[in-house]
Design a protein around this motif. Structure first.
Motif, PDB file in Angstrom:
ATOM      1  N   CYS A 136       1.668  11.984  -8.506  1.00 20.14           N
ATOM      2  CA  CYS A 136       1.617  12.757  -7.264  1.00 20.14           C
ATOM      3  C   CYS A 136       3.021  12.874  -6.689  1.00 20.14           C
ATOM      4  O   CYS A 136       3.789  11.910  -6.711  1.00 20.14           O
ATOM      5  CB  CYS A 136       0.698  12.061  -6.262  1.00 20.14           C
ATOM      6  SG  CYS A 136       0.623  12.942  -4.700  1.00 20.14           S
ATOM      7  N   ASN A 156       3.527  14.040  -3.467  1.00 24.26           N
ATOM      8  CA  ASN A 156       3.405  14.362  -2.043  1.00 24.26           C
ATOM      9  C   ASN A 156       3.950  13.343  -1.057  1.00 24.26           C
ATOM     10  O   ASN A 156       4.327  13.694   0.048  1.00 24.26           O
ATOM     11  CB  ASN A 156       1.952  14.673  -1.706  1.00 24.26           C
ATOM     12  CG  ASN A 156       1.591  16.041  -2.204  1.00 24.26           C
ATOM     13  OD1 ASN A 156       2.336  16.995  -1.964  1.00 24.26           O
ATOM     14  ND2 ASN A 156       0.510  16.154  -2.929  1.00 24.26           N
ATOM     15  N   CYS A 169       2.559  11.210   1.025  1.00 26.00           N
ATOM     16  CA  CYS A 169       1.935  11.023   2.334  1.00 26.00           C
ATOM     17  C   CYS A 169       2.385   9.631   2.770  1.00 26.00           C
ATOM     18  O   CYS A 169       2.429   8.710   1.937  1.00 26.00           O
ATOM     19  CB  CYS A 169       0.414  11.085   2.217  1.00 26.00           C
ATOM     20  SG  CYS A 169      -0.136  12.662   1.535  1.00 26.00           S
ATOM     21  N   TYR A 226       1.341   7.103   4.273  1.00 28.87           N
ATOM     22  CA  TYR A 226       0.496   5.899   4.205  1.00 28.87           C
ATOM     23  C   TYR A 226       0.209   5.492   2.770  1.00 28.87           C
ATOM     24  O   TYR A 226      -0.354   4.430   2.518  1.00 28.87           O
ATOM     25  CB  TYR A 226      -0.854   6.148   4.912  1.00 28.87           C
ATOM     26  CG  TYR A 226      -1.524   7.428   4.438  1.00 28.87           C
ATOM     27  CD1 TYR A 226      -2.244   7.456   3.256  1.00 28.87           C
ATOM     28  CD2 TYR A 226      -1.372   8.624   5.155  1.00 28.87           C
ATOM     29  CE1 TYR A 226      -2.809   8.637   2.801  1.00 28.87           C
ATOM     30  CE2 TYR A 226      -1.939   9.806   4.703  1.00 28.87           C
ATOM     31  CZ  TYR A 226      -2.654   9.796   3.524  1.00 28.87           C
ATOM     32  OH  TYR A 226      -3.197  10.955   3.062  1.00 28.87           O
ATOM     33  N   CYS A 227       0.556   6.337   1.804  1.00 26.70           N
ATOM     34  CA  CYS A 227      -0.042   6.239   0.473  1.00 26.70           C
ATOM     35  C   CYS A 227       0.890   5.630  -0.576  1.00 26.70           C
ATOM     36  O   CYS A 227       2.055   6.000  -0.695  1.00 26.70           O
ATOM     37  CB  CYS A 227      -0.486   7.625   0.019  1.00 26.70           C
ATOM     38  SG  CYS A 227      -1.401   7.577  -1.519  1.00 26.70           S
ATOM     39  N   VAL A 240       0.187   5.714  -3.862  1.00 28.16           N
ATOM     40  CA  VAL A 240      -0.035   6.349  -5.169  1.00 28.16           C
ATOM     41  C   VAL A 240       1.255   6.905  -5.809  1.00 28.16           C
ATOM     42  O   VAL A 240       1.535   6.632  -6.981  1.00 28.16           O
ATOM     43  CB  VAL A 240      -1.146   7.425  -5.092  1.00 28.16           C
ATOM     44  CG1 VAL A 240      -1.194   8.284  -6.345  1.00 28.16           C
ATOM     45  CG2 VAL A 240      -2.499   6.756  -4.870  1.00 28.16           C
ATOM     46  N   PRO A 241       2.077   7.672  -5.069  1.00 30.59           N
ATOM     47  CA  PRO A 241       3.279   8.218  -5.723  1.00 30.59           C
ATOM     48  C   PRO A 241       4.209   7.127  -6.256  1.00 30.59           C
ATOM     49  O   PRO A 241       4.947   7.356  -7.207  1.00 30.59           O
ATOM     50  CB  PRO A 241       3.963   9.012  -4.604  1.00 30.59           C
ATOM     51  CG  PRO A 241       2.871   9.319  -3.641  1.00 30.59           C
ATOM     52  CD  PRO A 241       1.941   8.143  -3.692  1.00 30.59           C
TER      53      PRO A 241
HETATM   54 FE1  SF4 Z   1      -1.100  12.058  -0.453  1.00 29.46          FE
HETATM   55 FE2  SF4 Z   1      -1.634   9.811  -1.832  1.00 29.46          FE
HETATM   56 FE3  SF4 Z   1      -3.198  11.967  -2.189  1.00 29.46          FE
HETATM   57 FE4  SF4 Z   1      -0.682  11.970  -3.136  1.00 29.46          FE
HETATM   58  S1  SF4 Z   1      -2.357  10.633  -3.801  1.00 29.46           S
HETATM   59  S2  SF4 Z   1      -1.690  13.651  -1.939  1.00 29.46           S
HETATM   60  S3  SF4 Z   1       0.405  10.782  -1.560  1.00 29.46           S
HETATM   61  S4  SF4 Z   1      -2.984  10.792  -0.286  1.00 29.46           S
END
Ligand code: SF4
Ligand code: 5AD
Length: 443
Positions: free
Chosen positions: A157, A159, A161, A163-164, A166-167
């Protein structure tokens, strides 16, 4: 006979990756078991998106210490998002000396080699790499959810965000070549799978990293050519990237279920900005209207979070108002959880736990009310569900309609894998109950 067990935490993406781990292990001659005591190898496929998923995995891992003592030949392996966080591999290595193999998200396809190494050298194996990894084709998958099948279309990912995590743990976006996706979907349909879900952290940005004239809308149009009777779903979408072309492509592809999962996260523009979501609540509503313009019947589901740093009562009320305005068919609700290394973790004004608790309860109440209302519209209607299992407790078959609603019904024959028509006689929250109707009696 040798047995394996894969324990999964987290999302569909992880469940599907566990199917790959199961595929790798079965091609090495291991058979699946649910019983820890019977297993010769236990793999933890972890998730770190929220703190509770992490705690859960560590608790279960700790509980295996006694088993390893009793059966020293047992191999315990740990992979998934958790191990990709800085310092976690070292921590597990030291605090859980009975863990034999630690691997990451980027090199899951090589798990078989790591197992060979562990067995040959009798030394612990630690393989977590920082690289984004490539997409590897051809890893065997042992599917566990017939008649549904997941197909990964991309990894990572871009993006961020705030809070996240994942990236950070899954790296940048990498898309699979469309021909591989097409042939996997077609093969699955020929094998008898009836529902295919395309997976990615943000499927809307599929193809941006590929050469050639391809994007997610074009992929959906390509998949129109897959022959057979099946439903096509995809997740997850990002509102900022959901285009009119995509909505048109979905509306124009008869395989596509009319259900779009469109995580909103919050209803306050100030919070959305702090989250780096790059849309306002009005932009979100515009996307909902766009979907309903082309597919008035389309169900919209979402993810919503409460307690993001600095969230005030007023911000939270904006979220409640947005939920009321959109009318979600169902919603996944989350309490914000601090994740090390993310921007939000460094923000001042974290929301106190009791305030978060109060808000999540109020949000869940509202979402449940909407879910009940949505379900009550089904009373007396005849719907088509894809039967996916038999519920032993209820002694009824169960299956979802194209909008994702679960319907329960009785049937004398094994209905798993069949599209069944049922007339809805009662609704209980998110579940519908109905009677099987003959095709001749269709409404
Ligand atoms: Fe946002 Fe996390 Fe979804 Fe990527 S994976 S779009 S950073 S919420
Ligand atoms: N805390 C709580 N929920 C989170 N999610 C992602 N990161 C966090 C976090 N730090 C939620 C988002 C996302 C879903 C998969 O998980 O709502 O859409």
């Amino acid at each position: 006979m040798k047995f394996f067990k894969v324990i999964t935490y987290g999302c569909q993406m992880n469940l599907h990756e566990s199917e790959k781990l199961a595929g790798i292990l079965s091609s090495k001659g291991y058979f699946p078991t649910e019983d820890n005591e019977q297993a010769d190898i236990i793999v933890f496929n972890t998730c770190c998106i929220r703190e509770n998923a992490e705690q859960h995995a560590l608790g279960n891992l700790g509980a295996l210490k006694y088993l390893k003592k009793k059966k020293p030949s047992l191999i315990i392996a740990m992979g998934g998002c958790m191990t990709q966080q800085p310092g976690v591999m070292e921590k597990i290595k030291e605090s859980y000396p009975f863990v034999d193999i630690i691997f990451g998200t980027h090199n899951l396809d090589f798990f078989g080699d790591y197992l060979d190494e562990r067995l040959a050298k009798k030394k612990r194996v630690f393989k977590v790499f920082e690289t984004d990894g490539k997409i590897y084709e051809g890893t065997k998958v042992l599917r566990t959810s017939y008649p549904n099948a997941w197909v990964n279309i991309m990894q990572g990912c871009n993006n961020f965000c705030t809070y996240c995590i994942v990236p950070y743990v899954r790296g940048r976006e990498r898309s699979r070549q469309p021909e591989f996706i097409f042939s996997e979907v077609q093969k699955l349909v020929l094998m008898g799978y009836k529902e295919i879900t395309l997976l990615g952290q943000n499927v809307n940005s599929y193809g941006k990293d590929l050469e050639g004239d391809i994007n997610f809308a074009k992929l959906i149009t390509m998949l129109k050519e897959v022959r057979g009777n099946f439903r096509l779903r995809f997740m997850t979408n990002h509102p900022k990237d959901l285009t009119e072309d995509l909505v048109k492509a979905v509306a124009d592809n008869p395989h596509c279920a009319h259900l779009i999962h469109l995580p909103v996260q919050a209803g306050s523009d100030r919070i959305l900005k702090l989250m780096n979501r790059r849309y306002t609540s009005q932009d979100y509503i515009n996307k909902v209207e766009l979907i309903r313009k082309y597919m008035p019947d389309c169900a919209i589901t979402t993810d919503i979070m409460v307690g993001f740093p600095t969230e005030t009562e007023e911000d939270f009320c904006d979220t409640l108002n947005l939920v009321k305005k959109v009318g979600f068919s169902s919603a996944f609700t989350f309490v914000y959880s601090r994740r090390k290394g993310t921007v939000a973790d460094k923000m001042d004004d974290q929301v106190p736990e009791d305030v978060k608790k109060d808000r999540i309860m109020r949000l869940v109440d509202l979402c449940n009310e909407q879910t009940r209302e949505y379900s009550s519209n089904y009373l007396g209607k005849t719907i088509t569900v894809l039967c996916e299992d038999f519920d032993k407790k209820k002694q009824m078959y169960m299956g979802r309609d194209e909008y994702g609603r679960m319907g329960y019904f009785e049937c004398e024959n094994n209905a798993i894998g069949e599209f069944c028509k049922i007339k809805v006689t009662s609704a209980n929250g998110i579940s519908l109950f109905g009677e099987l109707v003959d095709d001749e009696n269709q409404q």
